[in-house]
Design a protein around this motif. Sequence first.
Motif, PDB file in Angstrom:
ATOM      1  N   ARG A   6       0.841  -1.199   0.000  1.00 55.39           N
ATOM      2  CA  ARG A   6       0.000   0.000   0.000  1.00 55.39           C
ATOM      3  C   ARG A   6       0.875   1.248   0.000  1.00 55.39           C
ATOM      4  N   THR A   7       0.605   2.136  -0.954  1.00 55.18           N
ATOM      5  CA  THR A   7       1.431   3.317  -1.161  1.00 55.18           C
ATOM      6  C   THR A   7       0.555   4.553  -1.277  1.00 55.18           C
ATOM      7  N   SER A   8       0.951   5.632  -0.617  1.00 55.87           N
ATOM      8  CA  SER A   8       0.249   6.913  -0.733  1.00 55.87           C
ATOM      9  C   SER A   8       0.903   7.721  -1.854  1.00 55.87           C
ATOM     10  N   LEU A   9       0.127   8.059  -2.868  1.00 55.76           N
ATOM     11  CA  LEU A   9       0.672   8.772  -4.018  1.00 55.76           C
ATOM     12  C   LEU A   9      -0.430   9.573  -4.686  1.00 55.76           C
ATOM     13  N   SER A  10      -0.043  10.505  -5.526  1.00 55.42           N
ATOM     14  CA  SER A  10      -1.035  11.283  -6.270  1.00 55.42           C
ATOM     15  C   SER A  10      -1.111  10.859  -7.730  1.00 55.42           C
ATOM     16  N   LYS A  11      -0.209   9.939  -8.134  1.00 53.25           N
ATOM     17  CA  LYS A  11      -0.212   9.470  -9.521  1.00 53.25           C
ATOM     18  C   LYS A  11       0.388   8.073  -9.576  1.00 53.25           C
ATOM     19  N   VAL A  12      -0.296   7.156 -10.262  1.00 52.43           N
ATOM     20  CA  VAL A  12       0.230   5.807 -10.454  1.00 52.43           C
ATOM     21  C   VAL A  12       0.230   5.514 -11.951  1.00 52.43           C
ATOM     22  N   THR A  13       1.314   4.916 -12.420  1.00 42.48           N
ATOM     23  CA  THR A  13       1.526   4.702 -13.855  1.00 42.48           C
ATOM     24  C   THR A  13       1.647   3.212 -14.167  1.00 42.48           C
ATOM     25  N   PHE A  14       0.957   2.793 -15.206  1.00 43.12           N
ATOM     26  CA  PHE A  14       1.099   1.436 -15.736  1.00 43.12           C
ATOM     27  C   PHE A  14       1.886   1.563 -17.037  1.00 43.12           C
ATOM     28  N   GLU A  15       3.105   1.072 -17.033  1.00 39.47           N
ATOM     29  CA  GLU A  15       3.993   1.201 -18.192  1.00 39.47           C
ATOM     30  C   GLU A  15       4.127  -0.143 -18.892  1.00 39.47           C
ATOM     31  N   ILE A  16       3.673  -0.198 -20.138  1.00 44.51           N
ATOM     32  CA  ILE A  16       3.763  -1.416 -20.941  1.00 44.51           C
ATOM     33  C   ILE A  16       5.108  -1.424 -21.661  1.00 44.51           C
ATOM     34  N   THR A  17       5.927  -2.435 -21.360  1.00 45.78           N
ATOM     35  CA  THR A  17       7.261  -2.510 -21.970  1.00 45.78           C
ATOM     36  C   THR A  17       7.380  -3.612 -23.015  1.00 45.78           C
ATOM     37  N   GLY A  18       6.334  -4.397 -23.162  1.00 54.34           N
ATOM     38  CA  GLY A  18       6.333  -5.448 -24.172  1.00 54.34           C
ATOM     39  C   GLY A  18       4.909  -5.855 -24.514  1.00 54.34           C
ATOM     40  N   ALA A  19       4.639  -6.142 -25.803  1.00 57.96           N
ATOM     41  CA  ALA A  19       3.294  -6.517 -26.217  1.00 57.96           C
ATOM     42  C   ALA A  19       3.367  -7.282 -27.526  1.00 57.96           C
ATOM     43  N   THR A  20       2.353  -8.083 -27.795  1.00 61.28           N
ATOM     44  CA  THR A  20       2.304  -8.851 -29.039  1.00 61.28           C
ATOM     45  C   THR A  20       1.558  -8.114 -30.146  1.00 61.28           C
ATOM     46  N   GLY A  21       1.079  -6.931 -29.874  1.00 63.35           N
ATOM     47  CA  GLY A  21       0.367  -6.105 -30.838  1.00 63.35           C
ATOM     48  C   GLY A  21       0.130  -4.749 -30.213  1.00 63.35           C
ATOM     49  N   THR A  22      -0.906  -4.061 -30.633  1.00 59.54           N
ATOM     50  CA  THR A  22      -1.247  -2.768 -30.033  1.00 59.54           C
ATOM     51  C   THR A  22      -2.143  -2.985 -28.823  1.00 59.54           C
ATOM     52  N   PRO A  23      -1.695  -2.653 -27.615  1.00 56.58           N
ATOM     53  CA  PRO A  23      -2.518  -2.850 -26.421  1.00 56.58           C
ATOM     54  C   PRO A  23      -3.762  -1.961 -26.459  1.00 56.58           C
ATOM     55  N   LYS A  24      -4.834  -2.451 -25.867  1.00 55.45           N
ATOM     56  CA  LYS A  24      -6.062  -1.688 -25.713  1.00 55.45           C
ATOM     57  C   LYS A  24      -6.499  -1.809 -24.258  1.00 55.45           C
ATOM     58  N   VAL A  25      -6.274  -0.768 -23.475  1.00 55.47           N
ATOM     59  CA  VAL A  25      -6.628  -0.775 -22.050  1.00 55.47           C
ATOM     60  C   VAL A  25      -7.993  -0.113 -21.897  1.00 55.47           C
ATOM     61  N   ALA A  26      -8.991  -0.910 -21.581  1.00 55.21           N
ATOM     62  CA  ALA A  26     -10.348  -0.383 -21.408  1.00 55.21           C
ATOM     63  C   ALA A  26     -10.504   0.314 -20.065  1.00 55.21           C
ATOM     64  N   GLU A  27      -9.949  -0.275 -19.013  1.00 57.29           N
ATOM     65  CA  GLU A  27     -10.060   0.308 -17.685  1.00 57.29           C
ATOM     66  C   GLU A  27      -8.768   0.097 -16.912  1.00 57.29           C
ATOM     67  N   PHE A  28      -8.316   1.158 -16.250  1.00 56.96           N
ATOM     68  CA  PHE A  28      -7.181   1.125 -15.331  1.00 56.96           C
ATOM     69  C   PHE A  28      -7.783   1.424 -13.958  1.00 56.96           C
ATOM     70  N   GLU A  29      -8.260   0.367 -13.291  1.00 55.85           N
ATOM     71  CA  GLU A  29      -8.927   0.532 -12.009  1.00 55.85           C
ATOM     72  C   GLU A  29      -7.905   0.566 -10.877  1.00 55.85           C
ATOM     73  N   THR A  30      -8.183   1.325  -9.845  1.00 61.73           N
ATOM     74  CA  THR A  30      -7.296   1.418  -8.689  1.00 61.73           C
ATOM     75  C   THR A  30      -8.105   1.216  -7.413  1.00 61.73           C
ATOM     76  N   TYR A  31      -7.493   0.556  -6.433  1.00 62.02           N
ATOM     77  CA  TYR A  31      -8.188   0.224  -5.191  1.00 62.02           C
ATOM     78  C   TYR A  31      -7.259   0.440  -3.993  1.00 62.02           C
ATOM     79  N   ALA A  32      -7.864   0.817  -2.872  1.00 65.40           N
ATOM     80  CA  ALA A  32      -7.083   1.036  -1.657  1.00 65.40           C
ATOM     81  C   ALA A  32      -6.615  -0.276  -1.055  1.00 65.40           C
ATOM     82  N   GLN A  33      -7.443  -1.339  -1.213  1.00 69.48           N
ATOM     83  CA  GLN A  33      -7.075  -2.643  -0.636  1.00 69.48           C
ATOM     84  C   GLN A  33      -7.763  -3.763  -1.386  1.00 69.48           C
TER      85      GLN A  33
END
Length: 520
Positions: free
Chosen positions: A493-520
């Motif tokens: 658990r981390t207190s922050l004002s910004k969280v990043t999901f960085e894709i460094t490898g993929a088999t095609g063009t990624p399509k992220v429909a939802e980037f959900e975040t939760y406290a626990q």
Amino acid sequence: MQRKVALRLSAASAAMTVAVGVGVVLSMPEASAATGTATGYATQNGGTTGGAGGQTVRATTGTAIHAALCGRASSSTPITIEVEGTINHANTAKVSGASCNTAAGVIELKQISNVTIVGVGSGAVFDQLGIHIREASNIVIQNVTVKNVKKSGSPTSNGGDAIGMESGVRNVWVDHVTLEASGGESEGYDGLFDMKDNTQYVTLSYSILRNSGRGGLVGSSESDLSNGYISYHHNRYENIDSRAPLLRGGTAHIYNNHYVSLNESGINSRAGARAKVDNNYFEDSKDVLGTFYTDAAGYWQVSGNVFDNVTWSTPGTDNKPAGPNPQSNTTVSIPYAYTLDSAACVPDVVSRTAGAGKGLQVSNGSCSVQSPTSTPTTPPTSSTPTPTPSPTSGPTQPSGTNLSLGAGADGSSKASGTSYGNVRDGDLSTYWSPAGSTGAISVKWGSATSVSKVNIREAAGSAGVIGAWKVVNGDTGAVLTSGSGAGVITFPRTSLSKVTFEITGATGTPKVAEFETYAQ
């Protein structure tokens, strides 16, 4: 002095009980009267299970309901409250405790989560007493009648709403209830089923709403546009003047409902709202669909509906009825599976299933009725979009509030036709893609927010494209965790004002429909 509360255990639990505060006795976990599983939009954002897995108590007064909430170990400890008899002002007092925030004269579900309220047998009656849900999540209400709640006159409760939700409410399933008034605003009544101030992921199913000036609204004004993702199915609206429902912004799925005697208007989509209106039966009514009492347009997608003795007014500046030959003016993607009854059989199916005291019977999707625990005889209709597959890695869909809803978003790049904001809009039909096969997407808040879990949900047809990734603290640049494949990702658990999901490898063009975040 210790308060005495009228709360009674069910017989099966009498041999094993634990005492908690304010003189209340709770049973250990046992089978509850709650039946079936949530449907519609209440299945999204982690799902809606109410008090499943927790203690079960039996309450015969409103004070006992409050005492059960206040006697929990915490405000999120699961509990099922089986209610019998009549709940009214005389037996509903405020109870205090660390796990509750209650008030006299209303059933107050405030700043809590993981609660089921279910009527026993033929159902409980809340007489002139409303149910208020505020700053709460994962709530189930089933097999109860709420009647004659007033905002003026005497007595008053819940601002005149039978069931009212407001202020950051998430994941509510209201099922097999009867909501009724005895007149309109001039007689002291308000809405039967209202949502406002950022209420999302709600389903109203197999219920009766009748004899009221106002059926219910989503959004309290043209500027209250933070509500949405509401499903209404297999309900009966009878002798309602308007708001069946009124939608201000947001998305609603309205299917297999029976509307009888809508006196002034019915489904009122306005201020950018989008409604998918499927296989409903409208009977002996006026202006059952359109934009009414405003020049702020709303939208609808229609199919399979029956209009039986429906009249339509002449279009004007502030009234734009969809009929007499309703046509779609938008498209709405539904993220969950569902089965449509033919509109022709809806009056029969709804008459046998909707409302309290009907044995919690449901449709099997083929115009027949079955126990809610039975297996449907037909699969979900193929006419609905294929739901986005569940994550293929990590734990199951997380519970709790998705903190990304209402947050900001940015990223390293975006492909044409996609948007950063699509990953936090709660809509699985929209998505973000980087300009190439790799890139970064971030969710951000105006102040420090505690996060320990994210859920990366790929758009339909792109499952498995995302390969290697890392989750980064956007404030410091520190890598919180790394891995491969989309799904649920946990980290300290981390207190922050910004969280990043960085894709460094993929088999095609990624399509992220939802980037959900939760406290626990």
